[in-house]
Write a protein that holds these residues in place. Structure first.
Motif, short mmCIF file in Angstrom:
data_model
loop_
_atom_site.label_atom_id
_atom_site.label_comp_id
_atom_site.label_asym_id
_atom_site.label_seq_id
_atom_site.Cartn_x
_atom_site.Cartn_y
_atom_site.Cartn_z
N ARG A 248 -8.71 7.43 -8.64
CA ARG A 248 -8.26 7.27 -7.26
C ARG A 248 -7.07 8.13 -6.88
O ARG A 248 -6.83 8.34 -5.68
CB ARG A 248 -7.95 5.80 -6.99
N LEU A 249 -6.29 8.61 -7.84
CA LEU A 249 -5.15 9.46 -7.50
C LEU A 249 -5.68 10.80 -7.00
O LEU A 249 -6.26 11.57 -7.76
CB LEU A 249 -4.26 9.68 -8.72
N LYS B 280 0.82 -1.22 0.00
CA LYS B 280 0.00 0.00 0.00
C LYS B 280 0.85 1.26 0.00
O LYS B 280 0.51 2.25 -0.65
CB LYS B 280 -0.92 0.02 1.22
N ARG B 281 1.96 1.24 0.75
CA ARG B 281 2.80 2.44 0.88
C ARG B 281 4.25 2.07 0.61
O ARG B 281 4.79 1.13 1.22
CB ARG B 281 2.65 3.03 2.29
N ARG C 84 -3.44 -2.24 -4.87
CA ARG C 84 -3.48 -1.74 -3.49
C ARG C 84 -2.46 -0.64 -3.19
O ARG C 84 -2.63 0.08 -2.20
CB ARG C 84 -3.28 -2.91 -2.53
N TYR D 148 -1.23 2.64 -2.86
CA TYR D 148 -1.90 3.93 -3.00
C TYR D 148 -0.99 5.11 -2.63
O TYR D 148 -1.34 6.26 -2.92
CB TYR D 148 -3.18 3.97 -2.17
N GLU D 149 0.20 4.85 -2.08
CA GLU D 149 1.11 5.94 -1.74
C GLU D 149 2.52 5.60 -2.19
O GLU D 149 3.09 4.59 -1.77
CB GLU D 149 1.09 6.23 -0.24
N GLY E 92 -4.39 1.76 -8.31
CA GLY E 92 -4.97 2.21 -7.04
C GLY E 92 -4.27 3.41 -6.45
O GLY E 92 -4.59 3.84 -5.34
N LEU E 93 -3.31 3.99 -7.18
CA LEU E 93 -2.48 5.06 -6.63
C LEU E 93 -3.30 6.29 -6.24
O LEU E 93 -4.07 6.81 -7.05
CB LEU E 93 -1.41 5.46 -7.66
N LYS E 94 -3.09 6.75 -5.00
CA LYS E 94 -3.77 7.95 -4.51
C LYS E 94 -2.78 9.09 -4.27
O LYS E 94 -3.11 10.25 -4.50
CB LYS E 94 -4.50 7.64 -3.20
#
Length: 826
Positions: free
Chosen positions: A338-339, A268-269, A290, A292-293, A313-315
């Protein structure tokens, strides 16, 4: 000695004990024994093991305890042992007899050099802390499995490796090895730690190789390798199938990512900030849902791979300070929902692609200090989800694009330090904008008339826009704008429609050098009389009647009109200008703060060099019909100020005033902060919780003070009848005064504190103390000043009688004289 069955808790912490008696074992019911910080304790009796009921034993900080006794028999109930900060070099071989031990703490045992091989016999052990044991170089072999140990902290030790038998810690969930500066390698058996969830290796600056992960590890979800000497990760990194967070910040030697990186499906990160040798980001051959960061700040990346789109899924994508990043930002060929955070601050980007509008979920866009950025795409307005847009320091950005459609969600826009010379007329389409920052836009020359359409705007900063000469007419009311900073602009006047800012609370016009004396009346009229040309009724406020704080510092205004009384100011600041004000007009409205949300009032006339005894009390405004009788009636108005929790009345550096002017009959207004104030406090100090401070240039304690003394302290005697039954009804409060001198050689201007400290002693020698401190600001030009400090609430907290010692102190200043005036309710 007889046994004591019922004593279950004994606290000897901080005592001077050197040892315990051998008969300690007779305390057969003892459950808790605390000996923390017994710095003289050198030994424990051999009979210690007889304390069969003991559950917790604390020896933290017993810095002379070098030997722990042998445990000659099993102890089933002892489950917590804290030996942190002791001088132990090792544990006894019989430590395994503590069969019930769950927590063993040995943090900061700086003499500890080894752990015995019998360590593995502690089968009940759950937590073992060895943080800061800086001489511990070897961790023992674990000869049998340990199922219950789930937390092991070895951070700050001198270990250079772990034993191959580390895999026998089958229950281990957290392993902390942060800042193990000598640590050079991990055993291949690391992958056998099947229960491991968190593994910290931050700051292990000699660790160059991470072992192959030969088996899958499902539970490890956090791995911190930041600050290590790794130059790559093994291709088997994909076996960490449960990994959610991977931190590699400041891995200065790290040069490449393995292609298997994309197999980290749970990730995720991923943090790579400061990996200054990382030039290439690997292709992402498979989608990663998954992650996202992704933080790539400060890397040496020159470009991103085209497969970056597989991070579906990158936010958050952070690339600030990627100084090697060249070329353009890639086109976004498809929408990305989602970004929602993109940080490109400090990059060399010259522009953004027109397809930026495809980032339909973007909420935060940061491009601070992109010094090569010259334009923004016209499609900017398509970022409908954008909430915050930061362009601070983009010093080549000259044009802001037209906003062709309304943007409801953008509420914060920072354009400070850009090269903009104007805003587009379509700025009004930012209908949700709450904060607009244009500080230090040196080329900015005008605001569009559509500015007033920003109905949601609350804060507008134009400080340092040194070419801005005209403020536009406000053609419609703006209810929500409550803070406006125009300091450092080239404005010569404000429009007559300024009164349409009906919600304005904080207006700053300080350092507006072009506000010349000859124009000050125009400015005053614009500010205070352009609300219909008639007096404003406080019960029906309009115009600028919401104004709470007015800052005219460094302007050349010489007067304020009578219409200032309409404003509910809580802070009027005129420092350090040459301001001479009609104080009656100000105080008639300002002192009524009991029904305001702000329970404090500061009236600051510091550095008003032209304010003198003749100017105070004389009507300057031609329309002001205030009589001398009304001026004397300010005493009645001051009663309302006592509803404030705090009142400041400051005349620092008003050199035309002196101590005589504070009490002379020809200047009744300046009596108020002194004698009138004390008269009122006499009636009210028992009912209210007030703090009042005031000061004026002078070198003598006022005549009406009961006690005076040379220096910074004095002793006074209080009759015992003034305190009956420890009641505060008749107990006196104090106004303290001090004459303070600041040597020219030690003071160059700024802020310092005045502290009043009072010691109260009763007949039985009980001693209580309270202090009250206030801050004052001076310029480099300074003479002696008289200070008064009153804190009625603190006195009510301490009701003792007999005598008091009052002391005034100030940092780096000399207290030449001090005085005390007592206040009694009856």
């Amino acid at each position: 000695m007889e046994t004591m069955k019922r004593l279950y808790q004994l606290d000897l912490s901080g005592t001077a004990l050197k040892e315990l008696p051998s008969s300690i074992g007779n305390l057969i019911g003892l459950k808790y024994l605390k000996m923390n910080n017994c710095e003289n304790l050198v030994c424990l009796p051999d009979s210690f093991y007889k304390l069969k009921s003991l559950k917790r034993f604390y020896l933290k900080g017993c810095s002379r305890l070098e030997i722990f006794p042998e445990i000659m028999d099993t102890m089933e109930r002892l489950y917590e042992l804290d030996l942190s900060g002791t001088a132990l070099k090792q544990l006894p071989s019989s430590i395994g007899n503590l069969i019930g031990l769950r927590d063993l703490k040995m943090n900061n045992c700086e003499n500890l050099v080894c752990l015995l091989d019998s360590f593995y016999k502690l089968k009940s052990l759950e937590r073992f802390y060895l943080k800061g044991c800086s001489r511990l170089e070897i961790f023992p072999e674990i000869m049998e499995t340990m199922k219950r140990l789930y937390r092991l902290d070895l951070s700050g030790t001198a270990l250079n490796e772990l034993p191959s038998s580390i895999g026998n810690l089958i229950g281990l969930k957290e392993l902390n090895m942060n800042n193990c500066k000598n640590f050079v390698c991990l055993p291949d058996s690391f992958c056998k730690l099947k229960s491991l969830k968190r593994f910290y290796l931050k700051g292990c600056s000699r660790l160059e190789i991470f072992p192959e992960i030969m088996e899958t590890m499902k539970r490890l979800y956090q791995l911190d390798l930041s600050g290590t000497a790794l130059n790559e990760l093994p291709s088997s990194i994909g076996n960490l199938i449960g990994l959610k967070e991977l931190n590699m910040n400041n891995c200065k030697n790290f040069v490449c990512l393995p292609d298997s990186f994309c197999k980290l499906k749970s990730l995720k990160r991923f943090y790579l900030k400061g990996c200054s040798r990382l030039e290439i980001f690997s292709e992402i051959m498979e989608t990663m849902k998954r992650l996202y960061e992704l933080d790539l700040c400060g890397t040496a990346l020159k470009e991103l791979p085209s497969s970056i789109a597989n991070l579906i899924g990158l936010k958050y994508l952070k690339m600030n300070n990627c100084e090697s990043l060249i070329g353009d930002f890639p086109e976004i060929m498809d929408t990305m929902e989602r970004l929602y955070e993109l940080d490109l601050s400090g990059t060399a980007l010259k522009e953004l692609p027109s397809s930026i509008g495809n980032l339909i979920g973007l909420k935060d866009l940061k491009m601070n200090n992109c010094e090569n950025l010259v334009c923004l795409p016209d499609s900017f307005y398509k970022l409908k989800s954008l909430e915050r847009f930061y362009l601070r320091g983009c010093s080549r950005l000259e044009i802001f694009p037209e906003i062709m459609e309304t943007m409801k969600r953008l509420y914060q826009l920072d354009l400070s330090g850009t090269a903009l010379n104007e805003l587009p007329s379509s700025i009004g389409n930012l209908i949700g904008l709450k904060e607009l920052n244009m500080n230090n836009c040196k080329n900015f020359v005008c605001l569009p008339d559509s500015f007033c359409k920003l109905k949601s705007l609350k804060r507008f900063y134009l400080k340092g826009c040194s070419r801005l000469e005209i403020f536009p007419e406000i053609m419609d009311t703006m209810k929500r704008l409550y803070e406006l900073d125009l300091s450092g602009t080239a404005l010569k006047e404000l429009p007559s429609s300024i009164g349409n800012l009906i919600g304005l609370k904080d207006l700053k016009i300080n350092t507006v050098k072009t506000f010349l004396c000859g124009l000050s009346n125009l400015i005053v009229k614009n500010l205070f009389t352009a609300v219909g040309g008639r007096p404003v009724n406080q019960k029906d406020p309009h115009g600028l009647s919401s104004l709470k704080q007015l800052d005219l510092s460094e302007s050349n205004l010489e007067n304020l009109p009578s219409t200032i009384k309409q404003f509910q100011l809580h802070e009027a600041s005129t420092k350090p200008g040459t301001f001479r004000c009609t104080m009656t007009n100000l105080f008639k409205q300002a002192l009524f703060c009991h029904d305001r949300p702000y329970q404090s009032l500061v009236l600051d006339f510091s550095n008003c060099f032209k304010l003198g005894d003749k100017g105070v009390g004389n009507d300057i405004d031609a329309d002001d019909n205030t009589s001398l009788e009304e001026v004397s009636g300010i005493k009645k108005v001051l009663k309302q100020a006592l509803f404030c929790n705090s009142l400041g009345w400051l005349f620092t550096n008003c050199f035309l005033l002196d101590q005589k002017a504070a009490s002379g009959p020809e200047t009744p207004k300046l009596e108020m902060p002194f004698e009138h104030m004390v008269t009122l406090l006499k009636d009210y100090h028992q009912q209210k919780k007030n703090i009042i401070v005031t000061c004026v240039p002078g070198s003598e304690i006022p005549e009406w003070f009961d006690f005076k003394s040379v220096g910074s302290s004095m002793n006074i005697q209080l009759p015992s009848e003034w305190c009956s039954n420890n009641s505060w009804i008749n107990f006196p409060s104090f106004v303290a005064s001090a004459v303070v001198s600041v040597p020219d050689s030690s003071y160059t201007g700024g802020e310092f504190d005045i502290t009043c400290e009072c010691h109260l002693k009763s007949r039985n020698v009980d001693n209580d103390c309270f202090s009250s401190s206030s801050s004052f600001s001076f310029g480099s030009r300074l003479s002696d000043h008289v200070f008064l400090v009153y804190d009625g609430f603190k006195v009510r907290e301490i009701v003792k009688s007999k005598a008091s010692n009052n002391q005034l102190d100030s940092s780096e200043c000399e207290v030449k004289q001090c005085g005390v005036h007592r206040l009694f309710a009856n």
